[in-house]
Motif scaffolding. Structure first.
Motif, PDB file in Angstrom:
ATOM      1  N   GLN A  31       0.869  -1.381  -0.088  1.00 29.58           N
ATOM      2  CA  GLN A  31      -0.011   0.046   0.109  1.00 29.58           C
ATOM      3  C   GLN A  31       0.856   1.162   0.158  1.00 29.58           C
ATOM      4  OE1 GLN A  31      -3.440  -0.067   2.992  1.00 29.58           O
ATOM      5  NE2 GLN A  31      -2.730  -2.330   2.962  1.00 29.58           N
ATOM      6  N   LEU A  32       2.213   1.190   0.734  1.00 27.47           N
ATOM      7  CA  LEU A  32       2.853   2.338   0.736  1.00 27.47           C
ATOM      8  C   LEU A  32       3.568   2.603  -0.605  1.00 27.47           C
ATOM      9  CD1 LEU A  32       4.212   4.621   2.445  1.00 27.47           C
ATOM     10  CD2 LEU A  32       6.064   2.788   3.039  1.00 27.47           C
ATOM     11  N   VAL A  33       3.961   1.435  -1.075  1.00 28.71           N
ATOM     12  CA  VAL A  33       4.393   1.595  -2.542  1.00 28.71           C
ATOM     13  C   VAL A  33       3.507   2.102  -3.528  1.00 28.71           C
ATOM     14  CG1 VAL A  33       5.467   0.486  -4.585  1.00 28.71           C
ATOM     15  CG2 VAL A  33       6.187  -0.377  -2.149  1.00 28.71           C
ATOM     16  N   GLU A  34       2.292   1.777  -3.397  1.00 35.97           N
ATOM     17  CA  GLU A  34       1.351   2.048  -4.279  1.00 35.97           C
ATOM     18  C   GLU A  34       0.978   3.738  -4.227  1.00 35.97           C
ATOM     19  OE1 GLU A  34      -3.497   1.296  -5.143  1.00 35.97           O
ATOM     20  OE2 GLU A  34      -2.315  -0.303  -4.626  1.00 35.97           O
ATOM     21  N   LEU A  35       0.858   4.110  -3.017  1.00 40.47           N
ATOM     22  CA  LEU A  35       0.530   5.594  -2.514  1.00 40.47           C
ATOM     23  C   LEU A  35       1.843   6.594  -2.970  1.00 40.47           C
ATOM     24  CD1 LEU A  35      -1.087   7.765  -1.198  1.00 40.47           C
ATOM     25  CD2 LEU A  35       0.552   7.063   0.947  1.00 40.47           C
ATOM     26  N   LEU A  36       2.977   5.814  -2.935  1.00 38.42           N
ATOM     27  CA  LEU A  36       4.174   6.755  -3.457  1.00 38.42           C
ATOM     28  C   LEU A  36       4.216   6.953  -4.984  1.00 38.42           C
ATOM     29  CD1 LEU A  36       6.552   5.114  -0.685  1.00 38.42           C
ATOM     30  CD2 LEU A  36       5.814   7.773  -0.881  1.00 38.42           C
ATOM     31  N   ARG A  37       3.776   5.787  -5.499  1.00 37.77           N
ATOM     32  CA  ARG A  37       4.153   5.698  -7.067  1.00 37.77           C
ATOM     33  C   ARG A  37       2.951   6.522  -7.894  1.00 37.77           C
ATOM     34  NH1 ARG A  37       7.363   0.236  -7.522  1.00 37.77           N
ATOM     35  NH2 ARG A  37       9.360   1.111  -6.728  1.00 37.77           N
ATOM     36  N   ASN A  38       1.462   6.208  -7.173  1.00 40.90           N
ATOM     37  CA  ASN A  38       0.623   6.686  -7.858  1.00 40.90           C
ATOM     38  C   ASN A  38       0.593   8.306  -7.850  1.00 40.90           C
ATOM     39  OD1 ASN A  38      -0.613   4.172  -8.427  1.00 40.90           O
ATOM     40  ND2 ASN A  38      -1.955   4.111  -6.965  1.00 40.90           N
ATOM     41  N   GLU A  39       1.063   8.782  -6.697  1.00 36.27           N
ATOM     42  CA  GLU A  39       1.030  10.399  -6.573  1.00 36.27           C
ATOM     43  C   GLU A  39       2.214  11.126  -7.713  1.00 36.27           C
ATOM     44  OE1 GLU A  39      -0.551  12.683  -5.012  1.00 36.27           O
ATOM     45  OE2 GLU A  39      -2.153  11.257  -4.726  1.00 36.27           O
ATOM     46  N   SER A  40       3.254  10.273  -7.845  1.00 38.63           N
ATOM     47  CA  SER A  40       4.233  10.831  -8.604  1.00 38.63           C
ATOM     48  C   SER A  40       4.117  10.679 -10.089  1.00 38.63           C
ATOM     49  CB  SER A  40       5.764  10.096  -8.304  1.00 38.63           C
ATOM     50  OG  SER A  40       5.583   8.764  -8.561  1.00 38.63           O
ATOM     51  N   ARG A  69       2.888  14.237   5.414  1.00 39.47           N
ATOM     52  CA  ARG A  69       3.842  13.954   6.518  1.00 39.47           C
ATOM     53  C   ARG A  69       5.207  13.275   6.416  1.00 39.47           C
ATOM     54  NH1 ARG A  69       6.563  13.972  10.417  1.00 39.47           N
ATOM     55  NH2 ARG A  69       5.924  12.835  12.389  1.00 39.47           N
ATOM     56  N   LEU A  70       5.004  12.506   5.081  1.00 41.19           N
ATOM     57  CA  LEU A  70       6.284  12.017   4.620  1.00 41.19           C
ATOM     58  C   LEU A  70       7.206  12.857   4.117  1.00 41.19           C
ATOM     59  CD1 LEU A  70       4.974   8.450   3.294  1.00 41.19           C
ATOM     60  CD2 LEU A  70       6.076   8.739   5.404  1.00 41.19           C
ATOM     61  N   PHE A  71       6.473  13.835   3.392  1.00 39.35           N
ATOM     62  CA  PHE A  71       7.488  14.822   2.619  1.00 39.35           C
ATOM     63  C   PHE A  71       6.982  16.360   3.016  1.00 39.35           C
ATOM     64  CE2 PHE A  71       6.697  11.199  -0.557  1.00 39.35           C
ATOM     65  CZ  PHE A  71       7.820  10.771  -0.371  1.00 39.35           C
ATOM     66  N   ARG A 138      13.843   1.755   8.052  1.00 33.39           N
ATOM     67  CA  ARG A 138      13.536   2.858   7.496  1.00 33.39           C
ATOM     68  C   ARG A 138      12.171   2.755   7.016  1.00 33.39           C
ATOM     69  NH1 ARG A 138      18.503   2.594   5.386  1.00 33.39           N
ATOM     70  NH2 ARG A 138      17.667   2.376   3.279  1.00 33.39           N
ATOM     71  N   SER A 139      11.812   1.651   6.248  1.00 33.37           N
ATOM     72  CA  SER A 139      10.322   1.421   5.706  1.00 33.37           C
ATOM     73  C   SER A 139       9.499   1.330   6.991  1.00 33.37           C
ATOM     74  CB  SER A 139      10.175   0.229   4.802  1.00 33.37           C
ATOM     75  OG  SER A 139       9.142   0.390   3.974  1.00 33.37           O
ATOM     76  N   PHE A 140       9.587   0.728   8.032  1.00 29.65           N
ATOM     77  CA  PHE A 140       8.935   0.682   9.060  1.00 29.65           C
ATOM     78  C   PHE A 140       8.509   2.148   9.559  1.00 29.65           C
ATOM     79  CE2 PHE A 140      10.057  -3.767  10.733  1.00 29.65           C
ATOM     80  CZ  PHE A 140       9.369  -4.391  10.018  1.00 29.65           C
ATOM     81  N   LEU A 145       4.335   6.201  10.167  1.00 30.28           N
ATOM     82  CA  LEU A 145       3.817   7.532   9.961  1.00 30.28           C
ATOM     83  C   LEU A 145       2.522   7.597   8.987  1.00 30.28           C
ATOM     84  CD1 LEU A 145       7.220   9.409   8.911  1.00 30.28           C
ATOM     85  CD2 LEU A 145       5.654   9.926  11.107  1.00 30.28           C
ATOM     86  N   ALA A 146       2.490   6.680   8.025  1.00 33.01           N
ATOM     87  CA  ALA A 146       1.365   6.749   7.160  1.00 33.01           C
ATOM     88  C   ALA A 146      -0.083   6.325   8.027  1.00 33.01           C
ATOM     89  CB  ALA A 146       1.345   5.640   6.373  1.00 33.01           C
ATOM     90  N   LEU A 147       0.022   5.047   8.943  1.00 34.26           N
ATOM     91  CA  LEU A 147      -0.823   4.749   9.788  1.00 34.26           C
ATOM     92  C   LEU A 147      -1.407   5.793  11.122  1.00 34.26           C
ATOM     93  CD1 LEU A 147       0.338   0.946  10.407  1.00 34.26           C
ATOM     94  CD2 LEU A 147      -1.750   1.779   9.330  1.00 34.26           C
ATOM     95  N   ALA A 148      -0.311   6.402  11.603  1.00 36.27           N
ATOM     96  CA  ALA A 148      -0.574   7.389  12.525  1.00 36.27           C
ATOM     97  C   ALA A 148      -1.278   8.548  12.038  1.00 36.27           C
ATOM     98  CB  ALA A 148       0.938   7.850  13.067  1.00 36.27           C
ATOM     99  N   THR A 149      -0.881   9.110  10.740  1.00 35.71           N
ATOM    100  CA  THR A 149      -1.627  10.131   9.938  1.00 35.71           C
ATOM    101  C   THR A 149      -2.962   9.733   9.797  1.00 35.71           C
ATOM    102  OG1 THR A 149       0.646  10.858   9.174  1.00 35.71           O
ATOM    103  CG2 THR A 149      -1.635  11.634   8.155  1.00 35.71           C
ATOM    104  N   ARG A 150      -3.322   8.547   9.076  1.00 39.60           N
ATOM    105  CA  ARG A 150      -4.565   8.105   8.778  1.00 39.60           C
ATOM    106  C   ARG A 150      -5.527   8.112  10.115  1.00 39.60           C
ATOM    107  NH1 ARG A 150      -4.210   9.719   3.789  1.00 39.60           N
ATOM    108  NH2 ARG A 150      -3.764   8.128   2.221  1.00 39.60           N
ATOM    109  N   LEU A 151      -4.833   7.553  11.044  1.00 39.99           N
ATOM    110  CA  LEU A 151      -5.760   7.290  12.352  1.00 39.99           C
ATOM    111  C   LEU A 151      -5.857   8.556  13.251  1.00 39.99           C
ATOM    112  CD1 LEU A 151      -4.069   3.986  13.181  1.00 39.99           C
ATOM    113  CD2 LEU A 151      -6.450   4.149  12.541  1.00 39.99           C
ATOM    114  N   GLU A 152      -4.923   9.549  12.957  1.00 45.32           N
ATOM    115  CA  GLU A 152      -5.027  10.858  13.452  1.00 45.32           C
ATOM    116  C   GLU A 152      -4.375  10.571  14.917  1.00 45.32           C
ATOM    117  OE1 GLU A 152      -8.679  12.661  13.053  1.00 45.32           O
ATOM    118  OE2 GLU A 152      -8.375  13.165  11.014  1.00 45.32           O
TER     119      GLU A 152
END
Length: 193
Positions: A31-40, A69-71, A138-140, A145-152
Motif C-alpha cells: 500500500q505504501l509503494v502504491e501511494l508513493l508511485r500513484n502520486e508521482s 507527513r512523509l514529505f 526505514r520503511s517501518f 507515519l502513514a498509519l498514524a496520520t490516517r488514524l490521527e
C-alpha cells in the motif's frame, strides 16, 4: 512472532512470522509503494544524463495528508525555497521510500511467502544482512507515519485507543500501528547488538 534478533553465529538479522503476519507486512508495504508511485509522475523514457539533470519535480506540498507527513516542507516560512527544495529532492525521496517498502515485499517472498494469501500454519523465516535490515527499519518508520496520520494518532492519546471496543476497526488498525512499532523496536535492538 517474537520480533527481530541477531543470529549468534552468522550475525544476520532474523525473525519468524506467521503467514498472516507476513501477509499483513506485505500488504502494508504494498500500500505504501502504491501511494508513493500513484502520486508521482509516471516515469518517461529519456536519456540517462537528461534524467540525472531533470529537476521538474513537484513544487507544492502533497494534498494527501500521509504524503504531506512523509514529505514535509523544508522551509515553512519560505514558500519559494520550500518549492525549490521539493522540486529537486522529492522524486528521489519517493523512489527511495518505495524501493525500501518493496524490499520488505521481496524479502518476505524470497523467504517463502506465496504470492497469494498464505495458508494457515505457514511460518516465514526471514534472515537478512544488516543493510537489508536497515532498509526495513526505514520503511517501518514510513509505514508507522502513514498509519498514524490516517488514524490521527496524537501524543498522549493511549487511553482513547485502549477504550475502543475490540470490534472497532480503528482500534484494530491502531493495534497494527503498535505491532509495527514493536517490530521496529526489536529491529533497532537487533541491529545494535
Amino acid at each position: 512472532m517474537t520480533g527481530f534478533t541477531r543470529h549468534r553465529r552468522s550475525g544476520r538479522i532474523i525473525a519468524n512470522f506467521t503467514g498472516f503476519e507476513a501477509d499483513l507486512l506485505r500488504s502494508l508495504a504494498g500500500q505504501l509503494v502504491e501511494l508513493l508511485r500513484n502520486e508521482s509522475a509516471a516515469p518517461v523514457e529519456q536519456d540517462p544524463l537528461e534524467a540525472m539533470l531533470d529537476f521538474s519535480g513537484p513544487t507544492t506540498e502533497p494534498e494527501d495528508p500521509v504524503l504531506a507527513r512523509l514529505f514535509p516542507s523544508a522551509y515553512r516560512d519560505d514558500e519559494e525555497a520550500a518549492g525549490d527544495f521539493r522540486r529537486f529532492t522529492e522524486g528521489a525521496l519517493r523512489d527511495g521510500k518505495a524501493a525500501a517498502a518493496a524490499t520488505i515485499i521481496d524479502t518476505l517472498e524470497d523467504a517463502g511467502l506465496p504470492p497469494e494469501l498464505a495458508e494457515d500454519g505457514l511460518m516465514i523465516d526471514v534472515e537478512m544482512e544488516e543493510p537489508t535490515a536497515e532498509t526495513w527499519m526505514r520503511s517501518f518508520t514510513d509505514i508507522r507515519l502513514a498509519l498514524a496520520t490516517r488514524l490521527e494518532v496524537e501524543e498522549g492519546d493511549e487511553d482513547y485507543w485502549a477504550t475502543l471496543p475490540d470490534d472497532d476497526p480503528r482500534g484494530q488498525a491502531h493495534d497494527i500501528y503498535d505491532w509495527v512499532g514493536y517490530l521496529q523496536e526489536t529491529l533497532v535492538e537487533a541491529l545494535s547488538e
